[in-house]
Scaffold this motif. Structure first.
Motif, PDB file in Angstrom:
ATOM      1  N   PRO A  35       5.106 -10.614   4.255  1.00 28.01           N
ATOM      2  CA  PRO A  35       4.317  -9.559   3.591  1.00 28.01           C
ATOM      3  C   PRO A  35       3.487  -8.788   4.616  1.00 28.01           C
ATOM      4  N   GLY A  36       3.218  -7.499   4.317  1.00 27.70           N
ATOM      5  CA  GLY A  36       2.409  -6.672   5.199  1.00 27.70           C
ATOM      6  C   GLY A  36       2.014  -5.371   4.527  1.00 27.70           C
ATOM      7  N   ALA A  37       1.294  -4.584   5.291  1.00 24.84           N
ATOM      8  CA  ALA A  37       0.841  -3.291   4.749  1.00 24.84           C
ATOM      9  C   ALA A  37       1.955  -2.271   4.840  1.00 24.84           C
ATOM     10  N   LEU A  38       1.910  -1.326   3.877  1.00 25.35           N
ATOM     11  CA  LEU A  38       2.928  -0.276   3.848  1.00 25.35           C
ATOM     12  C   LEU A  38       2.235   1.074   3.690  1.00 25.35           C
ATOM     13  N   TYR A  39       2.637   2.031   4.493  1.00 18.87           N
ATOM     14  CA  TYR A  39       2.086   3.385   4.454  1.00 18.87           C
ATOM     15  C   TYR A  39       3.248   4.364   4.362  1.00 18.87           C
ATOM     16  N   LEU A  95       0.903   7.125   0.161  1.00 20.40           N
ATOM     17  CA  LEU A  95       0.808   5.853  -0.552  1.00 20.40           C
ATOM     18  C   LEU A  95       0.461   4.759   0.453  1.00 20.40           C
ATOM     19  N   TRP A  96      -0.390   3.865   0.071  1.00 21.89           N
ATOM     20  CA  TRP A  96      -0.736   2.742   0.941  1.00 21.89           C
ATOM     21  C   TRP A  96      -0.862   1.486   0.096  1.00 21.89           C
ATOM     22  N   ALA A  97      -0.155   0.440   0.556  1.00 20.54           N
ATOM     23  CA  ALA A  97      -0.231  -0.870  -0.088  1.00 20.54           C
ATOM     24  C   ALA A  97      -0.614  -1.880   0.976  1.00 20.54           C
ATOM     25  N   PRO A  98      -1.749  -2.549   0.882  1.00 21.89           N
ATOM     26  CA  PRO A  98      -2.206  -3.458   1.942  1.00 21.89           C
ATOM     27  C   PRO A  98      -1.418  -4.761   2.012  1.00 21.89           C
ATOM     28  N   ASN A  99      -0.644  -5.080   0.973  1.00 21.74           N
ATOM     29  CA  ASN A  99       0.052  -6.380   0.997  1.00 21.74           C
ATOM     30  C   ASN A  99       1.276  -6.314   0.091  1.00 21.74           C
ATOM     31  N   VAL A 100       2.426  -5.913   0.662  1.00 24.38           N
ATOM     32  CA  VAL A 100       3.660  -5.814  -0.111  1.00 24.38           C
ATOM     33  C   VAL A 100       4.764  -6.615   0.590  1.00 24.38           C
ATOM     34  N   GLU A 102      -1.131  -8.481  -7.802  1.00 21.80           N
ATOM     35  CA  GLU A 102      -2.057  -7.673  -8.590  1.00 21.80           C
ATOM     36  C   GLU A 102      -3.439  -7.599  -7.971  1.00 21.80           C
ATOM     37  N   ASP A 103      -3.815  -8.601  -7.201  1.00 18.12           N
ATOM     38  CA  ASP A 103      -5.159  -8.587  -6.632  1.00 18.12           C
ATOM     39  C   ASP A 103      -5.282  -7.688  -5.418  1.00 18.12           C
ATOM     40  N   THR A 104      -4.166  -7.158  -4.933  1.00 13.97           N
ATOM     41  CA  THR A 104      -4.238  -6.230  -3.802  1.00 13.97           C
ATOM     42  C   THR A 104      -3.970  -4.804  -4.233  1.00 13.97           C
ATOM     43  N   GLY A 105      -2.924  -4.534  -4.996  1.00 14.74           N
ATOM     44  CA  GLY A 105      -2.679  -3.219  -5.553  1.00 14.74           C
ATOM     45  C   GLY A 105      -2.031  -2.237  -4.599  1.00 14.74           C
ATOM     46  N   ILE A 106      -1.721  -1.061  -5.149  1.00 14.12           N
ATOM     47  CA  ILE A 106      -1.119   0.058  -4.423  1.00 14.12           C
ATOM     48  C   ILE A 106      -2.018   1.268  -4.627  1.00 14.12           C
ATOM     49  N   PHE A 107      -2.229   2.046  -3.564  1.00 16.95           N
ATOM     50  CA  PHE A 107      -3.246   3.098  -3.594  1.00 16.95           C
ATOM     51  C   PHE A 107      -2.673   4.439  -3.147  1.00 16.95           C
ATOM     52  N   LEU A 108      -3.317   5.503  -3.678  1.00 17.23           N
ATOM     53  CA  LEU A 108      -3.067   6.862  -3.197  1.00 17.23           C
ATOM     54  C   LEU A 108      -4.224   7.218  -2.275  1.00 17.23           C
ATOM     55  N   ILE A 109      -3.905   7.696  -1.051  1.00 17.41           N
ATOM     56  CA  ILE A 109      -4.947   8.041  -0.093  1.00 17.41           C
ATOM     57  C   ILE A 109      -4.616   9.379   0.544  1.00 17.41           C
ATOM     58  N   ARG A 110      -5.588   9.927   1.267  1.00 20.17           N
ATOM     59  CA  ARG A 110      -5.338  11.151   2.026  1.00 20.17           C
ATOM     60  C   ARG A 110      -4.481  10.794   3.232  1.00 20.17           C
ATOM     61  N   ALA A 111      -3.465  11.598   3.505  1.00 19.58           N
ATOM     62  CA  ALA A 111      -2.568  11.342   4.630  1.00 19.58           C
ATOM     63  C   ALA A 111      -3.318  11.496   5.948  1.00 19.58           C
ATOM     64  N   ARG A 115      -9.805   5.702  -1.497  1.00 21.50           N
ATOM     65  CA  ARG A 115      -8.499   5.280  -1.991  1.00 21.50           C
ATOM     66  C   ARG A 115      -8.539   5.168  -3.508  1.00 21.50           C
ATOM     67  N   ALA A 116      -7.460   5.596  -4.138  1.00 22.03           N
ATOM     68  CA  ALA A 116      -7.371   5.593  -5.595  1.00 22.03           C
ATOM     69  C   ALA A 116      -6.288   4.603  -5.997  1.00 22.03           C
ATOM     70  N   ARG A 117      -6.665   3.535  -6.656  1.00 21.72           N
ATOM     71  CA  ARG A 117      -5.697   2.517  -7.060  1.00 21.72           C
ATOM     72  C   ARG A 117      -4.791   3.060  -8.163  1.00 21.72           C
ATOM     73  N   LEU A 118      -3.477   2.847  -7.977  1.00 25.27           N
ATOM     74  CA  LEU A 118      -2.490   3.307  -8.944  1.00 25.27           C
ATOM     75  C   LEU A 118      -2.242   2.213  -9.979  1.00 25.27           C
ATOM     76  N   PRO A 119      -1.740   2.584 -11.157  1.00 26.23           N
ATOM     77  CA  PRO A 119      -1.628   1.602 -12.248  1.00 26.23           C
ATOM     78  C   PRO A 119      -0.453   0.639 -12.116  1.00 26.23           C
ATOM     79  N   HIS A 120       0.388   0.752 -11.097  1.00 29.51           N
ATOM     80  CA  HIS A 120       1.554  -0.128 -10.973  1.00 29.51           C
ATOM     81  C   HIS A 120       1.407  -1.034  -9.751  1.00 29.51           C
ATOM     82  N   THR A 121       2.249  -2.120  -9.709  1.00 33.08           N
ATOM     83  CA  THR A 121       2.194  -3.091  -8.609  1.00 33.08           C
ATOM     84  C   THR A 121       3.487  -3.110  -7.806  1.00 33.08           C
ATOM     85  N   GLY A 122       4.326  -2.116  -8.009  1.00 37.75           N
ATOM     86  CA  GLY A 122       5.574  -2.080  -7.274  1.00 37.75           C
ATOM     87  C   GLY A 122       5.906  -0.681  -6.806  1.00 37.75           C
ATOM     88  N   LEU A 123       6.781  -0.628  -5.746  1.00 34.45           N
ATOM     89  CA  LEU A 123       7.258   0.643  -5.210  1.00 34.45           C
ATOM     90  C   LEU A 123       8.768   0.550  -5.042  1.00 34.45           C
TER      91      LEU A 123
END
Length: 553
Positions: free
Chosen positions: A471-475, A497-502, A529-538, A443-451
């Protein structure tokens, strides 16, 4: 015709040897340590022929006849030739011919011949180069040439120019029988190249270049130049010496004719470049450059081949490349006990090359740091070992990441992606690294905290029912992500895109708008900020760890 009687005996014998060698295919014997009664020899299918050259231009009195007889007897004793030939600038008189016939009776097992004045004149006829060599600056040829001023004649066409140049070059080749000037382009511009006219030129008429240098001790550049010169002389190499450090430069030849070709012995130079003669003994030398860290092998290695070498007074320098031709190495080996060495690595510009070709070399250099060691090995045998005395050059680790990311991207897309010619903007560089990391299964963390996502008219209410309040995970998958490199756009599919806690930030606003079937809206998610948003393989099935948002697929 040449007046042989006016010649210096040493030069006469030298010219006679040249004529015999060319006419008969014989080999000259250097008589400095004693020629053992053989000025020239020819080992042919019918046996050995010895040629004895004498510079006698006056009639053969008893003393000269005894010298000739002694040379013949010694040649027969030492070499047992089938044939013996006297080469002398005299045609025999009847008395001399009778004496020579008497020698045939004394040495019946040897065929005797006399190459006299007629033979020598016939061989040198038309040989302007040899005539110039023998007669020197006052030769008839040069005196005739000085009567004309053809170089000042008018040129009326390109054909005239071409013919004039060809004629001058041909005339120039007659100045010395050993050397000539070749005019042409060199890597340093138009120039004259001293070229041998015969294989034995360097031995029979050597040309000596003698530079005298002056390196002021209070001039840092002079001292640096002196160090480069010393290294090139000891280990071979290529060094430029600015003319201000060349106090004197002398070019001297063994023969007067070649000296006329070269000009005055003392010459001015604006710059002097010394290049060692290639010495490729034992090359190519194929092996691997292996990186070790902390006494253990790192697993990083690059195939490498040393292909070229030069030698100096105290050692040798080898150069070579990896298979891409972009990683170059210079290996200096200095003789001694123990043998000492030094290796320099240089990476040429990568623009336009393909990442799979250059990644091994870039990876090796990018991770190498002070304290590591490099080994050149052939199979299990270590040929040379070196300690890295400095970290990787600035920018090389970033280049390593760029090339590695490009290799991942081109493998994913199934197309060749050359290394960009210019610097990649920071934003594009970070995006490329994130894409490559995600495609590699991390997983590659993206520089922003919002979607945020657009909601079409009439879809707001259904969207709110699918998104929980807690709050929950978002894919969320995307059809493709595009990135532009060197002006070319690449569409990259297969990412998510995957966010473990949004949490949905503007739920209240969306609930108000959901009553209007014509309203458009933007849903906004935020992540601590301590959880972040990530780019992952689908993935085909996100599983229980993800909450799929239908509208984002």
């Amino acid at each position: 015709m040449l007046d042989w009687a006016e010649l210096d005996p040493e030069k006469l014998e030298r010219v006679a040897q040249l004529l015999v060698r060319e006419a008969c295919g014989a080999t000259s014997v250097d008589g400095k340590g004693g020629d053992l009664a053989q000025d020239l020899r020819h080992d042919g299918p019918d046996g050995l022929t010895i040629y004895e050259v004498k510079s006698f231009t006056k009639r053969l009195n008893n003393s000269r006849q005894r010298q000739i007889t002694k040379s013949l007897a010694r040649a027969v004793e030492l070499h047992a030739p089938r044939r013996w030939v006297l080469v002398i600038p005299l045609n025999p008189t009847p008395a001399e011919l009778a004496w020579f016939d008497g020698l045939r009776g004394k040495f019946p097992d040897v065929e005797l011949d006399w190459y006299g004045l007629d033979w020598l004149d016939g061989q040198i006829a038309g040989r302007d180069g040899l005539l110039s060599y023998v007669e020197g600056a006052d030769s008839k040829l040069l005196r005739r040439a000085q009567q004309y001023n053809m170089e000042r004649a008018a040129l009326t066409s390109g054909a005239d120019l071409t013919q004039r140049m060809q004629d001058l070059v041909e005339l120039g080749a007659t100045i010395s029988p050993y050397w000539k000037w070749h005019f042409g382009d060199t890597p340093w511009g138009p120039g004259r190249i001293l070229t041998a006219q015969r294989p034995e030129a360097a031995d029979d008429d050597p040309v000596q270049l003698t530079p005298y240098f002056s390196f002021p001790p209070d001039d840092p550049e002079a001292q640096a130049t002196a160090e480069r010169l010393d290294r090139a002389l000891r280990l071979g190499g290529d060094v430029d010496i600015p003319g201000r450090y060349v106090e004197d430069f002398r070019v001297t030849a063994a023969s007067e004719a070649t000296q006329r070709l070269l000009g005055e012995p003392r010459q001015q130079v604006a710059q002097l470049r010394l290049i060692s003669i290639p010495d490729n003994t034992g090359l190519p030398l194929r092996g691997f450059l292996v990186l070790e860290r902390g006494g253990g092998q790192s697993g990083l290695s690059v195939p490498f081949t040393f292909t070229d070498g030069v030698a100096g007074t105290h050692g040798r320098t080898l150069t070579g490349t990896d298979p891409s031709g972009l990683l170059e190495a210079r290996l200096e080996i200095e003789a001694g006990d123990p043998v000492r060495g030094r290796m320099e690595l240089n990476l040429k510009p990568l623009a336009g090359s393909y990442p799979h070709d250059v990644l091994p070399a870039v990876r090796l250099l990018g991770v190498c740091t002070a304290g590591d060691s490099l080994h050149f090995r052939r199979g299990p045998v270590t040929i040379a070992s070196f300690n890295a005395d400095a970290p990787a050059p600035e920018g090389l680790p970033g280049l390593h990441h760029l090339v590695a990311a490009l290799e991942v991207l081109q493998d994913h897309l199934g197309t060749l992606i050359p290394v960009p010619a210019g610097p990649v903007p920071d934003e594009d560089f970070r995006e490329l690294l994130a894409i490559a990391r995600a495609l590699s299964g991390r997983r590659a963390r993206l520089p922003h905290t919002g979607l945020s996502m657009d909601l079409q008219p009439g879809a707001i209410g259904e969207f709110l029912t699918k998104v929980p309040e807690e709050p929950g995970a978002l894919y969320g998958t995307q059809h493709s992500i595009d990135i532009t490199l060197d002006g070319r756009r690449y569409d990259v599919p297969g990412l998510a895109l995957w966010a473990p806690n949004v949490v949905l930030q503007n739920r209240a606003e969306l609930e108000v708008l959901s009553a209007d079937a014509r309203a458009e809206a933007v849903a906004t998610f935020s992540s601590p900020e301590d959880t972040g948003i990530f780019l992952i393989r689908a993935v085909d099935d996100p599983g229980p760890a993800y909450r799929r948002v239908v509208e984002m697929t």
